[in-house]
Motif scaffolding. Structure first.
Motif, PDB file in Angstrom:
ATOM      1  N   VAL A   1       0.856  -1.178   0.000  1.00  0.00           N
ATOM      2  CA  VAL A   1       0.000   0.000   0.000  1.00  0.00           C
ATOM      3  C   VAL A   1       0.891   1.227   0.000  1.00  0.00           C
ATOM      4  O   VAL A   1       1.742   1.374   0.871  1.00  0.00           O
ATOM      5  CB  VAL A   1      -0.925   0.023   1.238  1.00  0.00           C
ATOM      6  N   GLU A   2       0.736   2.086  -0.980  1.00  0.00           N
ATOM      7  CA  GLU A   2       1.514   3.311  -1.086  1.00  0.00           C
ATOM      8  C   GLU A   2       0.607   4.486  -0.767  1.00  0.00           C
ATOM      9  O   GLU A   2      -0.403   4.698  -1.430  1.00  0.00           O
ATOM     10  CB  GLU A   2       2.089   3.448  -2.497  1.00  0.00           C
ATOM     11  N   ILE A   3       0.927   5.241   0.288  1.00  0.00           N
ATOM     12  CA  ILE A   3       0.139   6.401   0.676  1.00  0.00           C
ATOM     13  C   ILE A   3       0.972   7.643   0.386  1.00  0.00           C
ATOM     14  O   ILE A   3       2.111   7.745   0.822  1.00  0.00           O
ATOM     15  CB  ILE A   3      -0.238   6.360   2.165  1.00  0.00           C
ATOM     16  N   SER A   4       0.420   8.572  -0.356  1.00  0.00           N
ATOM     17  CA  SER A   4       1.206   9.734  -0.743  1.00  0.00           C
ATOM     18  C   SER A   4       0.271  10.894  -1.052  1.00  0.00           C
ATOM     19  O   SER A   4      -0.941  10.807  -0.867  1.00  0.00           O
ATOM     20  CB  SER A   4       2.078   9.397  -1.956  1.00  0.00           C
ATOM     21  N   SER A   5       0.844  11.999  -1.527  1.00  0.00           N
ATOM     22  CA  SER A   5       0.062  13.158  -1.926  1.00  0.00           C
ATOM     23  C   SER A   5       0.812  13.889  -3.028  1.00  0.00           C
ATOM     24  O   SER A   5       2.029  13.744  -3.190  1.00  0.00           O
ATOM     25  CB  SER A   5      -0.191  14.100  -0.748  1.00  0.00           C
ATOM     26  N   VAL A   6       0.062  14.671  -3.795  1.00  0.00           N
ATOM     27  CA  VAL A   6       0.643  15.459  -4.875  1.00  0.00           C
ATOM     28  C   VAL A   6      -0.164  16.747  -4.992  1.00  0.00           C
ATOM     29  O   VAL A   6      -1.363  16.756  -4.704  1.00  0.00           O
ATOM     30  CB  VAL A   6       0.636  14.664  -6.203  1.00  0.00           C
ATOM     31  N   GLU A   7       0.472  17.827  -5.374  1.00  0.00           N
ATOM     32  CA  GLU A   7      -0.237  19.095  -5.560  1.00  0.00           C
ATOM     33  C   GLU A   7      -0.773  19.182  -6.977  1.00  0.00           C
ATOM     34  O   GLU A   7      -0.025  19.018  -7.947  1.00  0.00           O
ATOM     35  CB  GLU A   7       0.679  20.280  -5.267  1.00  0.00           C
ATOM     36  N   ILE A   8      -2.067  19.435  -7.078  1.00  0.00           N
ATOM     37  CA  ILE A   8      -2.728  19.520  -8.379  1.00  0.00           C
ATOM     38  C   ILE A   8      -3.608  20.762  -8.384  1.00  0.00           C
ATOM     39  O   ILE A   8      -4.448  20.941  -7.502  1.00  0.00           O
ATOM     40  CB  ILE A   8      -3.578  18.266  -8.655  1.00  0.00           C
ATOM     41  N   ASN A   9      -3.398  21.620  -9.369  1.00  0.00           N
ATOM     42  CA  ASN A   9      -4.185  22.849  -9.506  1.00  0.00           C
ATOM     43  C   ASN A   9      -4.228  23.657  -8.213  1.00  0.00           C
ATOM     44  O   ASN A   9      -5.263  24.192  -7.824  1.00  0.00           O
ATOM     45  CB  ASN A   9      -5.613  22.525  -9.977  1.00  0.00           C
ATOM     46  N   GLY A  10      -3.091  23.698  -7.520  1.00  0.00           N
ATOM     47  CA  GLY A  10      -2.974  24.525  -6.322  1.00  0.00           C
ATOM     48  C   GLY A  10      -3.461  23.892  -5.044  1.00  0.00           C
ATOM     49  O   GLY A  10      -3.530  24.562  -4.002  1.00  0.00           O
ATOM     50  N   GLY A  11      -3.801  22.613  -5.059  1.00  0.00           N
ATOM     51  CA  GLY A  11      -4.275  21.939  -3.852  1.00  0.00           C
ATOM     52  C   GLY A  11      -3.635  20.573  -3.685  1.00  0.00           C
ATOM     53  O   GLY A  11      -3.327  19.887  -4.659  1.00  0.00           O
TER      54      GLY A  11
END
Length: 293
Positions: free
Chosen positions: A4-14
């Motif tokens: 399980v890979e948990i992550s985040s990325v910024e898209i369109n300023g959020g």
């Protein structure tokens, strides 16, 4: 079960939070309804069943859901989510994938397939919202409270609404994001989003012209709504199956009254027999058969 890979990325300023379950296989994007996050009970069991069937599954907190940032732009909230998903899949460089969604997630998936057909290999839809009651109910629940609060008390009043308070508790950055909104621009946007929930001639799915469904040419599975489900009418499922040429329509693998009973349990305050999405795992065999065909 696999990794399980948990992550985040910024898209369109959020910031958008996501997980990828499984180690190999074609990618399925699984999207729940409402403004529920990926941790809403019922979603993960379906994801696990699909992983066990040989697929990878992307779960994501859409803008205004779960741990992701609140965001406000676009023709409708579903159009904003489609733009976000496009950005997420582009950032992950995944190539075409399967979009699978129920309730609001079905609407988000359909709009994504219309706007970005190059991202979609197959489409799986269930609990499609439609009809006067279902559409007005969404507008009154998700749009009207914030619209009325902002008009009466400015954006400062938004942080006092329960829905946004809960998202602030999960993601404290959301408080400043809400307070930074321009009141007049926010009101105009909420009116536009509200208009997308108003049933109109030539729009089986409010906010989406029927003719746009000609752009969905990928194999599509539709699990029809329950016999007396006012939120996800059987009629809407049948009409969407007519709009998407070559789509496969099947009866629900859960009881015809599953949604009504879940709503009653939710409103009663007693220990639920099942949550809103608990029955979704029952769709796994049908989805896997469809994807392997």
């Amino acid at each position: 079960m696999g990794s399980v890979e948990i992550s985040s990325v910024e898209i369109n300023g959020g910031r958008v939070v996501y997980e990828i379950l499984g180690e190999a296989g074609e990618l399925i994007v699984l999207t729940p309804g409402g403004r529920f996050g990926m941790d809403i009970p019922g979603v993960r069991p379906l994801a696990r069943a699909l992983v066990d069937g040989g697929y990878r599954v992307l779960l994501w907190d859409r803008p205004n859901c779960g741990d992701s940032d609140v965001q406000f732009y676009g023709q409708s909230e579903s159009h904003m989510r489609a733009q976000t998903l496009h950005g997420l899949l582009t950032a992950l460089d995944t190539g075409p994938c399967v979009l699978a969604g129920g309730s609001g997630g079905a609407r988000d998936s359909m709009i994504t397939a219309i706007l970005y057909p190059e991202l979609v290999e197959r489409l799986v839809l269930w609990n499609i919202v439609g009809g006067v009651y279902g559409s007005f109910n969404l507008g009154s629940y998700y749009i009207m409270p914030s619209l009325q609060a902002a008009r009466a008390g400015g954006v400062e009043s938004l942080v006092r609404l329960r829905e946004w308070r809960e998202l602030i508790e999960r993601n404290p950055a959301n408080k400043e994001r809400l307070l930074a909104l321009d009141r007049d621009e926010f009101v105009r946007l909420q009116l536009r989003w509200l208009n997308a929930y108003v049933p109109k001639p030539g729009q089986t799915i409010p906010g989406v012209e029927d003719e746009l469904f000609d752009g969905i040419t990928v194999p599509t599975l539709i699990i029809r709504g329950g016999e007396n489900d006012l939120d996800h009418p059987k009629r809407t499922s049948l009409e969407v199956s007519c709009l998407i040429r070559g789509s496969v329509l099947i009866d629900p693998p859960w009881p015809e009254d599953a949604w009504e009973r879940a709503m009653e349990d939710r409103a009663s305050g007693k220990v639920n027999r099942y949550n809103l999405f608990d029955t979704w795992v029952l769709a796994a065999p049908a989805i896997l058969r469809f994807l392997s065909s």
